[in-house]
Design an enzyme around this catalytic site. Sequence first.
Site, mmCIF file in Angstrom:
data_model
loop_
_atom_site.group_PDB
_atom_site.id
_atom_site.type_symbol
_atom_site.label_atom_id
_atom_site.label_comp_id
_atom_site.label_asym_id
_atom_site.label_seq_id
_atom_site.Cartn_x
_atom_site.Cartn_y
_atom_site.Cartn_z
ATOM 1 N N ARG A 67 0.836 -1.206 0.000
ATOM 2 C CA ARG A 67 0.000 0.000 0.000
ATOM 3 C C ARG A 67 0.872 1.258 0.000
ATOM 4 O O ARG A 67 0.577 2.244 -0.669
ATOM 5 C CB ARG A 67 -0.915 -0.030 1.232
ATOM 6 C CG ARG A 67 -1.861 1.137 1.300
ATOM 7 C CD ARG A 67 -2.965 0.907 2.325
ATOM 8 N NE ARG A 67 -3.830 2.059 2.404
ATOM 9 C CZ ARG A 67 -4.046 2.776 3.500
ATOM 10 N NH1 ARG A 67 -3.454 2.433 4.645
ATOM 11 N NH2 ARG A 67 -4.837 3.816 3.461
ATOM 12 N N HIS A 71 0.783 4.383 -2.630
ATOM 13 C CA HIS A 71 0.670 5.795 -2.222
ATOM 14 C C HIS A 71 1.875 6.597 -2.716
ATOM 15 O O HIS A 71 1.745 7.764 -3.072
ATOM 16 C CB HIS A 71 0.550 5.901 -0.703
ATOM 17 C CG HIS A 71 -0.792 5.500 -0.195
ATOM 18 N ND1 HIS A 71 -1.227 5.752 1.083
ATOM 19 C CD2 HIS A 71 -1.819 4.859 -0.796
ATOM 20 C CE1 HIS A 71 -2.453 5.289 1.244
ATOM 21 N NE2 HIS A 71 -2.831 4.727 0.123
ATOM 22 N N ASN A 101 -2.348 8.350 4.573
ATOM 23 C CA ASN A 101 -1.099 7.793 5.078
ATOM 24 C C ASN A 101 -1.114 7.514 6.569
ATOM 25 O O ASN A 101 -0.205 6.880 7.084
ATOM 26 C CB ASN A 101 0.057 8.751 4.774
ATOM 27 C CG ASN A 101 0.468 8.640 3.323
ATOM 28 O OD1 ASN A 101 0.217 7.633 2.681
ATOM 29 N ND2 ASN A 101 1.087 9.682 2.837
ATOM 30 N N HIS A 199 -6.617 -5.615 -2.251
ATOM 31 C CA HIS A 199 -7.471 -5.641 -1.055
ATOM 32 C C HIS A 199 -7.845 -7.073 -0.651
ATOM 33 O O HIS A 199 -8.632 -7.258 0.272
ATOM 34 C CB HIS A 199 -8.710 -4.760 -1.264
ATOM 35 C CG HIS A 199 -8.388 -3.292 -1.278
ATOM 36 N ND1 HIS A 199 -9.301 -2.326 -1.613
ATOM 37 C CD2 HIS A 199 -7.239 -2.619 -0.976
ATOM 38 C CE1 HIS A 199 -8.734 -1.124 -1.533
ATOM 39 N NE2 HIS A 199 -7.481 -1.276 -1.150
HETATM 40 C C1 HEM Z 1 -8.593 1.992 -6.011
HETATM 41 C C2 HEM Z 1 -8.414 2.890 -5.076
HETATM 42 C C3 HEM Z 1 -8.055 2.529 -3.674
HETATM 43 C C4 HEM Z 1 -8.659 3.010 -2.559
HETATM 44 C C5 HEM Z 1 -9.803 4.002 -2.518
HETATM 45 C C6 HEM Z 1 -8.022 2.386 -1.432
HETATM 46 C C7 HEM Z 1 -8.338 2.641 -0.118
HETATM 47 C C8 HEM Z 1 -7.850 1.936 0.955
HETATM 48 C C9 HEM Z 1 -8.229 2.163 2.325
HETATM 49 C C10 HEM Z 1 -9.171 3.238 2.812
HETATM 50 C C11 HEM Z 1 -7.600 1.236 3.081
HETATM 51 C C12 HEM Z 1 -7.740 1.022 4.589
HETATM 52 C C13 HEM Z 1 -6.984 2.019 5.408
HETATM 53 C C14 HEM Z 1 -7.323 1.833 6.869
HETATM 54 O O1 HEM Z 1 -8.410 2.271 7.258
HETATM 55 O O2 HEM Z 1 -6.523 1.225 7.606
HETATM 56 C C15 HEM Z 1 -6.813 0.433 2.190
HETATM 57 C C16 HEM Z 1 -6.036 -0.610 2.594
HETATM 58 C C17 HEM Z 1 -5.202 -1.301 1.752
HETATM 59 N N1 HEM Z 1 -4.975 -1.017 0.428
HETATM 60 FE FE1 HEM Z 1 -6.065 0.200 -0.743
HETATM 61 N N2 HEM Z 1 -7.057 1.539 -1.871
HETATM 62 C C18 HEM Z 1 -7.026 1.603 -3.238
HETATM 63 C C19 HEM Z 1 -6.132 0.956 -4.067
HETATM 64 C C20 HEM Z 1 -5.116 0.148 -3.619
HETATM 65 C C21 HEM Z 1 -4.021 -0.301 -4.425
HETATM 66 C C22 HEM Z 1 -3.776 0.097 -5.879
HETATM 67 C C23 HEM Z 1 -3.258 -1.094 -3.637
HETATM 68 C C24 HEM Z 1 -1.995 -1.816 -3.959
HETATM 69 C C25 HEM Z 1 -1.661 -2.242 -5.150
HETATM 70 C C26 HEM Z 1 -3.905 -1.145 -2.339
HETATM 71 C C27 HEM Z 1 -3.487 -1.911 -1.290
HETATM 72 C C28 HEM Z 1 -4.052 -1.898 -0.041
HETATM 73 C C29 HEM Z 1 -3.688 -2.820 1.016
HETATM 74 C C30 HEM Z 1 -2.755 -3.992 0.888
HETATM 75 C C31 HEM Z 1 -4.399 -2.429 2.144
HETATM 76 C C32 HEM Z 1 -4.318 -3.042 3.554
HETATM 77 C C33 HEM Z 1 -3.277 -2.288 4.341
HETATM 78 C C34 HEM Z 1 -2.948 -2.894 5.699
HETATM 79 O O3 HEM Z 1 -3.348 -4.006 6.003
HETATM 80 O O4 HEM Z 1 -2.240 -2.213 6.456
HETATM 81 N N3 HEM Z 1 -5.008 -0.351 -2.353
HETATM 82 N N4 HEM Z 1 -6.977 0.888 0.906
HETATM 83 C C1 LIG Z 2 4.107 6.891 9.658
HETATM 84 C C2 LIG Z 2 3.701 8.278 9.911
HETATM 85 O O1 LIG Z 2 4.457 9.230 9.829
HETATM 86 N N1 LIG Z 2 2.456 8.395 10.208
HETATM 87 C C3 LIG Z 2 1.933 9.656 10.590
HETATM 88 C C4 LIG Z 2 0.651 9.903 9.850
HETATM 89 O O2 LIG Z 2 0.050 11.034 10.307
HETATM 90 C C5 LIG Z 2 -0.229 11.036 11.701
HETATM 91 C C6 LIG Z 2 -0.988 12.292 12.016
HETATM 92 O O3 LIG Z 2 -0.283 13.403 11.620
HETATM 93 C C7 LIG Z 2 1.071 10.932 12.495
HETATM 94 O O4 LIG Z 2 0.797 10.913 13.886
HETATM 95 C C8 LIG Z 2 1.746 9.659 12.096
HETATM 96 O O5 LIG Z 2 2.979 9.566 12.728
#
Ligand code: HEM
Ligand SMILES: CC(=O)N[C@H]1CO[C@H](CO)[C@@H](O)[C@@H]1O
Length: 332
Positions: A67, A71, A101, A199
């Site tokens: 992810r 980003h 982020n 996802h």
């Molecule tokens: C299409 C648009 C996308 C949106 C709107 C989106 C949005 C999000 C959001 C909101 C989360 C959860 C964040 C949280 O609340 O912790 C997430 C998690 C994640 N996203 Fe996406 N994402 C997108 C595309 C992608 C792409 C292109 C990738 C990688 C190729 C990706 C990989 C992931 C992964 C692996 C997670 C899980 C992260 C974790 O477990 O820490 N996403 N995404």
């Molecule tokens: C990894 C990192 O820098 N995360 C930051 C994301 O933003 C929050 C809010 O500003 C910080 O507290 C985290 O350290």
Amino acid sequence: MEKVGYNCRILTLVITVIGVVLLVGSCCADLEMDFYAESCPKAEQIVYDYVNHHIPNAPSLAASLIRMHFHDCFVRGCDASVLLDFTPATKNQTEKVATPNQTVRGFDFINRVKNLLEDECPGVVSCADIITLIARDAIVAIGGPFWRVPTGRRDGVISNASEALDQIPAPSSDFSTLYAHFANKGLNLKDLVLLSGAHTIGISHCPSFANRLYNFTGVGDGDPSLDSEYAANLKAKKCKSINSTTKVEMDPGSFRTFDLSYYTLVLKRRGLFESDAALLTDPRTRSIITQLVQGSIENFYQEFASSMEKMGKIEVKTGSFGEIRKHCAVVN
Ligand code: HEM
Ligand SMILES: CC(=O)N[C@H]1CO[C@H](CO)[C@@H](O)[C@@H]1O
Ligand SMILES: *[C@@H]1O[C@H](CO)[C@@H](O)[C@H](O)[C@H]1NC(C)=O
Ligand SMILES: *[C@@H]1O[C@H](CO)[C@@H](O)[C@H](O)[C@H]1NC(C)=O
Ligand SMILES: *[C@@H]1O[C@H](CO)[C@@H](O)[C@H](O)[C@H]1NC(C)=O
Ligand SMILES: *[C@@H]1O[C@H](CO)[C@@H](O)[C@H](O)[C@H]1NC(C)=O
């Protein structure tokens, strides 16, 4: 007489070609496989070894690392701008503090690999290549797809929180918003569907989708495009209120396995985000999902690999652009 003119034209042509090659070479060289073969021959092995030593103990980090790569690439290209800390030199707040982020982890992991590489060959391997290699190796380490990672990216010197907010699509995005964000980066609808397939692993925090459960249009309602049984379950077990900060598996039951079940869930109207559900609202993306689900896992891995390779090339800085950072969190 005629022969001299002919030779002259050939000479001019040769000089022009050489000139163009030099110009292209200096300003916008391509990424290449094993870019560090001579300058730091062990670089890719060092990354691989570190990932394979640590990811088995912390598999959930693989999700965060891929992810982070996404980003990074969506804001000013894959140039490690996502890693920069706020300092007076960055002027504005950096991408790290932007909402998307705030849930990214793995910054220390990147820094530790960078330190190993600085010990081996100081000032040679970019943080941008490190993120890209780590993301790939981490996904492979959890049994997911392999993709090619040509290297030679250089690091950017600008990181701007408001750009991250603008360019990383929000989970509330509808189809046309997603389409526009991806097209802006040279990615097509197939890439959108395939990359969203990431996802299939990882977690989300409730705030990323709680409005779909509790307050979709501002009148205390739910999102009708989310399966009601699934919504009820999330409310009862995980996101018990709209302000819940709990974590949820995005692909429950198989959130550590890089498989096709994300797409199966989306087809059942159980994609967690509006952006996941939005992939069903366009006949083209819906049909790509249907085909993926009907196809083999090998086919998915192959298609995913080609979209990842494409994502890793977004607006890269090569040749004499950018710099090789000494520390990934600050510009030199
Ligand atoms: C299409 C648009 C996308 C949106 C709107 C989106 C949005 C999000 C959001 C909101 C989360 C959860 C964040 C949280 O609340 O912790 C997430 C998690 C994640 N996203 Fe996406 N994402 C997108 C595309 C992608 C792409 C292109 C990738 C990688 C190729 C990706 C990989 C992931 C992964 C692996 C997670 C899980 C992260 C974790 O477990 O820490 N996403 N995404
Ligand atoms: C990894 C990192 O820098 N995360 C930051 C994301 O933003 C929050 C809010 O500003 C910080 O507290 C985290 O350290
Ligand atoms: C970024 O910095 C510029 C100039 O330093 C300032 O005008 C602008 O408001 C800042 N933007 C944000 C989002 O902080
Ligand atoms: C950051 O981006 C915003 C627009 O998104 C711009 O107004 C601002 O000037 C930028 N800041 C810097 C320091 O470049
Ligand atoms: C639902 O959204 C509306 C409009 O944004 C807001 O006024 C209301 O407070 C929200 N309700 C809850 C429970 O958050
Ligand atoms: C959620 O938090 C907001 C602001 O922090 C508060 O106004 C609201 O009452 C809370 N809603 C619930 C359901 O707890």
